[in-house]
Design an enzyme around this catalytic site. Structure first.
Site, PDB file in Angstrom:
ATOM      1  N   GLU A  59       0.860  -1.177   0.000  1.00  0.00           N
ATOM      2  CA  GLU A  59       0.000   0.000   0.000  1.00  0.00           C
ATOM      3  C   GLU A  59       0.896   1.226   0.000  1.00  0.00           C
ATOM      4  O   GLU A  59       1.955   1.235   0.637  1.00  0.00           O
ATOM      5  CB  GLU A  59      -0.915   0.023   1.225  1.00  0.00           C
ATOM      6  CG  GLU A  59      -1.816   1.253   1.263  1.00  0.00           C
ATOM      7  CD  GLU A  59      -2.873   1.205   2.360  1.00  0.00           C
ATOM      8  OE1 GLU A  59      -3.789   2.047   2.354  1.00  0.00           O
ATOM      9  OE2 GLU A  59      -2.788   0.308   3.226  1.00  0.00           O
ATOM     10  N   CYS A 253      -6.419   1.080   2.977  1.00  0.00           N
ATOM     11  CA  CYS A 253      -7.380   2.163   3.158  1.00  0.00           C
ATOM     12  C   CYS A 253      -7.463   3.096   1.961  1.00  0.00           C
ATOM     13  O   CYS A 253      -8.514   3.688   1.711  1.00  0.00           O
ATOM     14  CB  CYS A 253      -7.026   2.956   4.415  1.00  0.00           C
ATOM     15  SG  CYS A 253      -7.493   2.124   5.950  1.00  0.00           S
ATOM     16  N   ASN A 385     -12.396  -3.290   1.211  1.00  0.00           N
ATOM     17  CA  ASN A 385     -11.347  -3.332   2.215  1.00  0.00           C
ATOM     18  C   ASN A 385     -11.857  -2.738   3.532  1.00  0.00           C
ATOM     19  O   ASN A 385     -12.149  -1.548   3.600  1.00  0.00           O
ATOM     20  CB  ASN A 385     -10.137  -2.520   1.743  1.00  0.00           C
ATOM     21  CG  ASN A 385      -9.068  -2.388   2.819  1.00  0.00           C
ATOM     22  OD1 ASN A 385      -8.293  -3.309   3.034  1.00  0.00           O
ATOM     23  ND2 ASN A 385      -9.026  -1.245   3.488  1.00  0.00           N
ATOM     24  N   GLU A 386     -12.007  -3.569   4.537  1.00  0.00           N
ATOM     25  CA  GLU A 386     -12.300  -3.114   5.904  1.00  0.00           C
ATOM     26  C   GLU A 386     -13.554  -2.236   6.013  1.00  0.00           C
ATOM     27  O   GLU A 386     -13.588  -1.290   6.796  1.00  0.00           O
ATOM     28  CB  GLU A 386     -11.103  -2.375   6.500  1.00  0.00           C
ATOM     29  CG  GLU A 386      -9.890  -3.250   6.706  1.00  0.00           C
ATOM     30  CD  GLU A 386      -8.786  -2.546   7.471  1.00  0.00           C
ATOM     31  OE1 GLU A 386      -9.023  -1.441   8.004  1.00  0.00           O
ATOM     32  OE2 GLU A 386      -7.677  -3.098   7.546  1.00  0.00           O
TER      33      GLU A 386
END
Length: 833
Positions: A59, A253, A385-386
């Protein structure tokens, strides 16, 4: 740092690997009663371990891409930085300009995505110092004799003189002269050769007169695999040396946060929008730039083509993650624009065509034009994602999955379970995935070392016929050897459950030592050096010695029983001003152990855990008055008793969140805290942490009202905690899990004809261990690799004391006894006969 010593084992000092490793001789079985016994079962083999078992997660965090893995040396090369990226930034951030020049945005721009350029109206000198390093100043690192490719897009006739030099002007290269020729945008290139080595170089471009400039670039010619627009060689090689089975990219994120816009003129080319892969392919000068979720600009010079190419170069499976149009990472928004959702679903289909389609297809043709006519052979794709809005995420995921499976039925589509290892979102999404029969579920968690040592059996109880697990992000909450030992112990459980856990990746991968948004990290670097953390060394040992199948084993020996929650009490805030009063700790019978009502006008008994925020005694209360400071913890009154009640009054006066009331604070940095009004005043939680990193024990919706005084009570009874808000039970937990500081797994490498006995001893004493391989015939000698040292040690820029040491050992056989060092990971490879 917690240390675990079973009571029946005598203490011993740890051995540092910075001195030659003294390999223990085998211990006679009759001489010493073993502390542990590893017994291989009668079954010849257990679960098959996939080649994708361990991989890496990349990331763009901690300047991992621009200024990191992406080899570009010029910062803000296209003058696109602005105040959206970070406060005070503009089109000349990173540049020093002497002479008449200004950043321009008009219809003479290079293209619609590269909107800014530099207009120079006379003789001028432009100087770029590369990427920031607060400890050393911004700088470009160059090495004597190495060649560097300079390029620029220019418009108008002028002479450019380019050179590398030090901050005080000493030349680091012979000058390069380029004559621009036309009043249309054209690209010009040349090569500079460094005449000396420096980690404080500058790049200067001198113009003879008026000219328009854009995309001023400097690349080392010696990139990884010699790729144009390529990767920094030392960082890429460290990743390649892991031999990862997959590369998960581009986040994280930054995938699903930001604004949910299409990239078109109607939206004025918005910044701070969610990551969209089409922004990142094609010629570099046509790619967008964007605000990075982690607080800086990302150029997308390192884009999807480069991710696919790098995955192929290191023999890893590419695993892209796409936004599901539901934000995560604390933003908690979902799109209501069905047309936009359908566009992103089509983007997912187009991505598969880009990766795998023929050159005659629209997106396969673009891949071929970039230099790769052969398909990349992508097999797996993740959606989301999350996300912490499980119902909204699930509705969107089903639409993505349906469209992908309809056109590409063989593609594995990965769902997820939210941002933590437990809780309402986790349970909700896992229930939905199980009922639906999803291919795979992505789990994420960052927890304390004790959590990893207490949860080795996490996947033992997972449904063998349900969705498979992708552990896409995990790490213990620091970069010391003890954290890596806890991770190693946990990884033995991942391998033992290889029929359920198909992929796992430590996270994050990279961190610039002077630009850190998240810690811990696997590989650290500055502008010219790189080094592996202790976790890098452990991950490399596991990833280079996976094996093909699990050999079923059992283990017996000492475990560590849970201890009562004792330690100091604390108060804290997070971007919030608050007042605390009437702090008291009592025994269950009411006997006062500590009390402070601050009526004496001071807080002499309180000390800062970290010097943050502004704490003062005001109007008979203890107030923290800043609203822009995170984690302002102060502590007092170390409580040594196992049963007590901690009570206080709390009032929020201003700011974004609520209260943080800590207890069980240890000198090691471990603590618990009750977080009320967290996550922008939307959620409450109990978290267990080490220094600034925390794992969530329980969570529930919660809001704190400004100006209202709350009565808080934390009731501790040994390992059991009950929380009361205004006299009503709010929640509770029992931190009573057994810690297993000794862990093991045995795997078989059929290609090499070896058994690999993997032992983790995460305690301060050696572990005498009997290994019984049943009736398996094995060699009398083997190859032993050990990582060991002081559990509080870490690898840094100045020294890497924690490194593996390999030796040949004897005295082996179908049954043998060895002493494994304190605080160690040991891999013993034994030939089968």
């Amino acid at each position: 740092m917690p240390r675990f010593t079973p009571t029946r084992i005598a203490g011993a000092a740890a051995v540092l690997v910075s001195i030659p490793l003294a390999v223990s001789p085998p211990v006679a079985a009759s001489a010493v009663e073993p502390d542990y016994t590893i017994t291989a079962g009668p079954q010849p083999t257990g679960a098959t371990i996939p080649k994708s078992m361990y991989g890496v997660f990349f990331e763009d965090i901690n300047y991992a891409a621009d200024g990191g893995l992406y080899a570009e040396l010029v910062r803000n090369r296209s003058f696109e930085f602005n105040g959206t990226d970070a406060a005070g930034w503009n089109g000349l951030t990173g540049w020093t300009v002497a002479g008449p020049a200004a950043v321009t945005n008009d219809d003479q721009r290079l293209n619609e995505r590269n909107r800014n350029y530099l207009t120079v109206s006379g003789a001028a000198t432009l100087t770029n110092a590369g990427f920031p390093s607060p400890s050393t100043g911004s700088a470009i690192a160059v090495k004597k004799g190495d060649r560097y490719v300079f390029s620029v897009w220019a418009r108008a006739q002028a002479t450019l003189t380019i050179e590398m030099h030090t901050a005080d002007g000493a030349a680091l290269s012979a000058p390069l002269t380029i004559a621009t020729r036309t009043d249309t945008w054209s690209k010009y290139t040349g090569t500079l050769t460094a005449t000396a080595t420096s980690d404080a170089a500058r790049l200067s471009v001198k113009t003879s007169g008026a000219v328009k400039l854009d995309e001023i670039s400097l690349f080392p010619r010696d990139t990884y695999k010699g790729r144009a627009n390529g990767l920094r060689k030392d960082l890429a090689q460290k990743v390649a040396d892991l031999k990862p089975g997959f590369v998960r990219f581009p986040g994280g994120c930054l995938v699903n946060t930001g604004s949910m816009y299409a990239y078109d003129a109607a939206n004025n080319y918005p910044r701070a929008r969610s990551y969209q892969w089409k922004d990142t392919v094609g010629p570099v000068e046509t790619r967008a730039t964007n605000k990075n979720f982690w607080g800086y600009n990302q150029t997308y010079g390192l884009g999807y083509y480069e991710y696919f190419q790098f995955s192929e170069d290191i023999g890893a499976m590419p695993l892209p993650v796409l936004p599901a149009l539901v934000t995560g990472c604390g933003q908690n928004r979902a799109t209501v624009d069905e047309a936009l959702l359908q566009r992103h679903i089509q983007d997912a289909l187009d991505l598969i065509e880009y990766a795998n389609g023929p050159v005659t297809s629209t997106w396969g043709k673009l891949r071929a034009q970039s230099g790769h006519p052969k398909p990349f052979g992508m097999t797996t794709i993740a959606v989301g994602n999350e996300e912490n809005l499980p119902n909204e995420y699930w509705a969107n995921f089903l639409k993505f999955e349906s469209a992908i499976k309809a056109k590409y039925p063989d593609i594995t589509v990965v769902s997820n379970s939210g941002p933590d290892d437990t809780g309402a979102t986790f349970d909700n999404l896992w229930a939905k995935n199980r009922e639906h029969g999803s291919d795979m579920v992505d789990e994420h968690y960052y927890n304390s070392p004790s959590w990893f040592l207490q949860n080795n059996a996490r996947y033992d109880s997972y449904d063998r016929n349900g969705p498979k697990v992708f552990l896409g992000e995990y790490a213990s909450l620091d970069n010391k050897l003890f954290n890596s030992l806890a991770e190693a112990a946990y990884m033995t459980g991942l391998e033992r459950n290889a029929d359920v856990v198909k992929m796992a990746s430590y996270a994050p991968l990279l961190a610039h030592v002077d630009n850190v948004q998240w810690k811990p990290d696997m590989i650290w670097f500055d502008n010219d050096e790189s080094w592996g953390s202790t976790s890098y060394q452990v991950q490399k040992l596991f990833m280079n010695n996976v094996g093909d199948r699990v050999v079923p084993t059992s283990v017996s020996g000492a475990v560590v029983q849970p201890k009562p929650i004792t330690g100091a009490i604390g108060l804290s805030t997070w971007r919030t001003a608050a007042v605390y009063d009437d702090v008291k700790v009592t025994r269950p019978d009411g006997t006062v152990l500590y009390s402070d009502d601050f009526t004496d006008g001071n807080a002499d008994g309180w000390t800062a855990v970290q010097p943050r925020g502004t704490w003062t005694v005001t109007n008979g209360g203890y107030a923290q008055t800043t609203t822009d400071t995170e984690d302002t913890m102060v502590k007092a009154a170390t409580i040594g008793e196992s049963d007590y009640d901690y009570t206080l009054k709390a009032t929020k006066t201003a700011g974004a969140e609520g209260f943080l009331v800590a207890f069980g604070i240890q000198e090691t940095g471990q603590f618990y805290w009750w977080n009320l009004g967290g996550w922008n005043n939307t959620q409450g939680a109990v978290e267990k942490g080490v220094t600034s990193a925390k794992e969530q024990i329980l969570t529930k919706p919660n809001t704190v009202t400004t100006g209202k005084t709350y009565d808080l009570k934390i009731q501790v009874r040994g390992t059991k905690v009950t929380l009361f808000l205004d006299g009503v039970e709010w929640g509770g937990f029992d931190d009573n899990q057994v810690t297993e500081p000794f862990a093991q797994v045995v795997t078989e490498d059929t290609k090499s004809g070896e058994l690999i006995v993997k032992v983790v001893n995460a305690q301060d004493t050696p572990a005498v261990t009997k290994v019984d391989l049943g009736n398996r015939k094995v060699a009398r000698t083997g190859r032993l690799t050990v990582i060991t040292g002081d559990p509080g040690e870490q690898n840094t820029r100045s020294a890497e004391p924690i490194l593996p040491r390999t030796s040949t050992v004897s005295g082996l056989g179908s049954s043998f006894t060895r002493e494994f060092p304190a605080n160690s990971v040991s891999f013993l490879r034994i030939k089968t006969r």
